[in-house]
Motif scaffolding. Structure first.
Motif, mmCIF file in Angstrom:
data_model
loop_
_atom_site.group_PDB
_atom_site.id
_atom_site.type_symbol
_atom_site.label_atom_id
_atom_site.label_comp_id
_atom_site.label_asym_id
_atom_site.label_seq_id
_atom_site.Cartn_x
_atom_site.Cartn_y
_atom_site.Cartn_z
ATOM 1 N N ARG A 94 -36.027 -18.935 -23.456
ATOM 2 C CA ARG A 94 -36.234 -17.759 -24.300
ATOM 3 C C ARG A 94 -34.892 -17.312 -24.870
ATOM 4 N NH1 ARG A 94 -39.294 -12.275 -22.431
ATOM 5 N NH2 ARG A 94 -38.863 -11.110 -24.324
ATOM 6 N N ALA A 95 -34.895 -16.962 -26.149
ATOM 7 C CA ALA A 95 -33.687 -16.479 -26.827
ATOM 8 C C ALA A 95 -33.906 -15.023 -27.222
ATOM 9 C CB ALA A 95 -33.402 -17.322 -28.060
ATOM 10 N N THR A 96 -32.978 -14.181 -26.810
ATOM 11 C CA THR A 96 -33.037 -12.766 -27.179
ATOM 12 C C THR A 96 -31.761 -12.398 -27.920
ATOM 13 O OG1 THR A 96 -32.135 -12.136 -25.027
ATOM 14 C CG2 THR A 96 -34.516 -12.095 -25.247
ATOM 15 N N ALA A 97 -31.894 -11.552 -28.905
ATOM 16 C CA ALA A 97 -30.740 -11.148 -29.718
ATOM 17 C C ALA A 97 -29.802 -10.253 -28.914
ATOM 18 C CB ALA A 97 -31.209 -10.416 -30.968
ATOM 19 N N VAL A 98 -28.511 -10.460 -29.118
ATOM 20 C CA VAL A 98 -27.501 -9.590 -28.529
ATOM 21 C C VAL A 98 -27.489 -8.301 -29.343
ATOM 22 C CG1 VAL A 98 -25.020 -9.310 -28.150
ATOM 23 C CG2 VAL A 98 -26.125 -11.512 -27.677
ATOM 24 N N GLY A 100 -26.675 -5.298 -31.520
ATOM 25 C CA GLY A 100 -25.646 -5.068 -32.530
ATOM 26 C C GLY A 100 -25.247 -6.297 -33.319
ATOM 27 N N SER A 101 -25.879 -7.448 -33.066
ATOM 28 C CA SER A 101 -25.485 -8.690 -33.750
ATOM 29 C C SER A 101 -26.363 -9.008 -34.956
ATOM 30 C CB SER A 101 -25.527 -9.872 -32.774
ATOM 31 O OG SER A 101 -26.866 -10.246 -32.497
ATOM 32 N N SER A 102 -27.339 -8.176 -35.261
ATOM 33 C CA SER A 102 -28.282 -8.436 -36.356
ATOM 34 C C SER A 102 -28.930 -9.814 -36.206
ATOM 35 C CB SER A 102 -27.601 -8.291 -37.716
ATOM 36 O OG SER A 102 -27.128 -6.976 -37.898
ATOM 37 N N ASN A 103 -29.212 -10.187 -34.981
ATOM 38 C CA ASN A 103 -29.885 -11.442 -34.616
ATOM 39 C C ASN A 103 -29.031 -12.690 -34.835
ATOM 40 O OD1 ASN A 103 -32.295 -10.013 -33.965
ATOM 41 N ND2 ASN A 103 -32.804 -9.974 -36.141
ATOM 42 N N ALA A 104 -27.745 -12.555 -35.104
ATOM 43 C CA ALA A 104 -26.880 -13.710 -35.346
ATOM 44 C C ALA A 104 -26.286 -14.277 -34.059
ATOM 45 C CB ALA A 104 -25.757 -13.340 -36.314
ATOM 46 N N ARG A 105 -26.353 -13.516 -32.982
ATOM 47 C CA ARG A 105 -25.908 -13.994 -31.672
ATOM 48 C C ARG A 105 -27.076 -13.840 -30.710
ATOM 49 N NH1 ARG A 105 -21.255 -10.823 -29.624
ATOM 50 N NH2 ARG A 105 -21.930 -9.192 -31.028
ATOM 51 N N LEU A 106 -27.407 -14.938 -30.078
ATOM 52 C CA LEU A 106 -28.543 -14.941 -29.161
ATOM 53 C C LEU A 106 -28.093 -15.291 -27.753
ATOM 54 C CD1 LEU A 106 -31.029 -16.952 -31.426
ATOM 55 C CD2 LEU A 106 -30.856 -14.464 -31.194
ATOM 56 N N ARG A 107 -28.824 -14.778 -26.790
ATOM 57 C CA ARG A 107 -28.614 -15.117 -25.388
ATOM 58 C C ARG A 107 -29.811 -15.987 -25.004
ATOM 59 N NH1 ARG A 107 -28.526 -10.264 -23.649
ATOM 60 N NH2 ARG A 107 -26.360 -9.931 -24.161
ATOM 61 N N TYR A 125 -25.369 -18.586 -28.090
ATOM 62 C CA TYR A 125 -25.944 -19.269 -29.238
ATOM 63 C C TYR A 125 -25.577 -18.405 -30.443
ATOM 64 C CZ TYR A 125 -29.772 -21.447 -32.029
ATOM 65 O OH TYR A 125 -30.538 -22.108 -32.966
ATOM 66 N N TRP A 126 -24.488 -18.777 -31.110
ATOM 67 C CA TRP A 126 -24.007 -18.007 -32.259
ATOM 68 C C TRP A 126 -24.328 -18.772 -33.536
ATOM 69 C CZ3 TRP A 126 -18.760 -15.120 -31.675
ATOM 70 C CH2 TRP A 126 -18.767 -14.346 -30.504
#
Length: 183
Positions: A94-98, A100-107, A125-126
């Motif tokens: 599963r990938a969740t957005a960091v 404040g990253s506007s979905n460009a950085r995912l965990r 995952y940047w």
């Protein structure tokens, strides 16, 4: 959230080792990501075009990913590696957005034993480059140890792959080690 003291100790040691190992390397400015990612458009099928070698993918294998948008705006991730002998290996996560990253950085966290590996707070995952039509994405990690070029089509023209490899080199990734998707 409380974490186990041993986990905190191990995570601290790993962070220290990473900083020490990077101290002697050429320094680059922090990586920038794309300004914003529409996760609904990002969802779908992706083909790996190239990657840096890593411990969880075989060198001669090709990989594909299926990202499915979930109701909470996270992505279900299913990575499938096809090895030279035709055998397949699948990893689900599963990938969740960091924030404040506007979905460009995912965990991204995977199931099974891989779930024991910590996912950095800043994400692992940047999205560094993204074609305006969401047909290709250059994805990496802030430490520059992991890198992938993903595309919607199985084979990109060599000129397009080279354009992204050149950009990765400019960003400080060691592109001399890239492994390309077999044609």
């Amino acid at each position: 959230m409380n974490s186990h003291p041993l986990f905190s100790l191990v995570a601290g040691l790993l962070s220290t080792l990473l900083m020490v190992s990077c101290a002697g390397s050429k320094s680059y400015p922090p990586l920038a990501t794309v300004p914003e990612v529409n996760v609904q458009r990002y969802a779908g099928h992706w083909y790996e075009q190239f990657r840096l070698p890593n411990s969880f993918q075989k060198d001669g294998a090709s990989a594909e990913a299926q990202y499915t948008l979930l109701p909470d705006q996270s992505l279900r991730v299913v990575n499938t590696e096809t090895r030279a002998d035709g055998r397949q290996k699948t990893a689900t996560g599963r990938a969740t957005a960091v924030s404040g990253s506007s979905n460009a950085r995912l965990r991204v966290k995977f199931e099974g034993l891989a779930s024991l590996a910590p996912a950095a707070e800043e994400g692992n995952y940047w999205i560094l480059q993204l074609a305006p039509d969401y047909s290709a994405a250059l994805v990496g990690t802030p430490d520059r140890n992991y890198l992938w070029l993903l595309s919607r089509q199985a084979n990109l023209p060599d000129s397009t792959r080279q354009k992204y490899a050149d950009e990765a080199r400019r960003l400080g990734f060691n592109t001399t080690r890239l492994l390309y998707r077999p044609r």
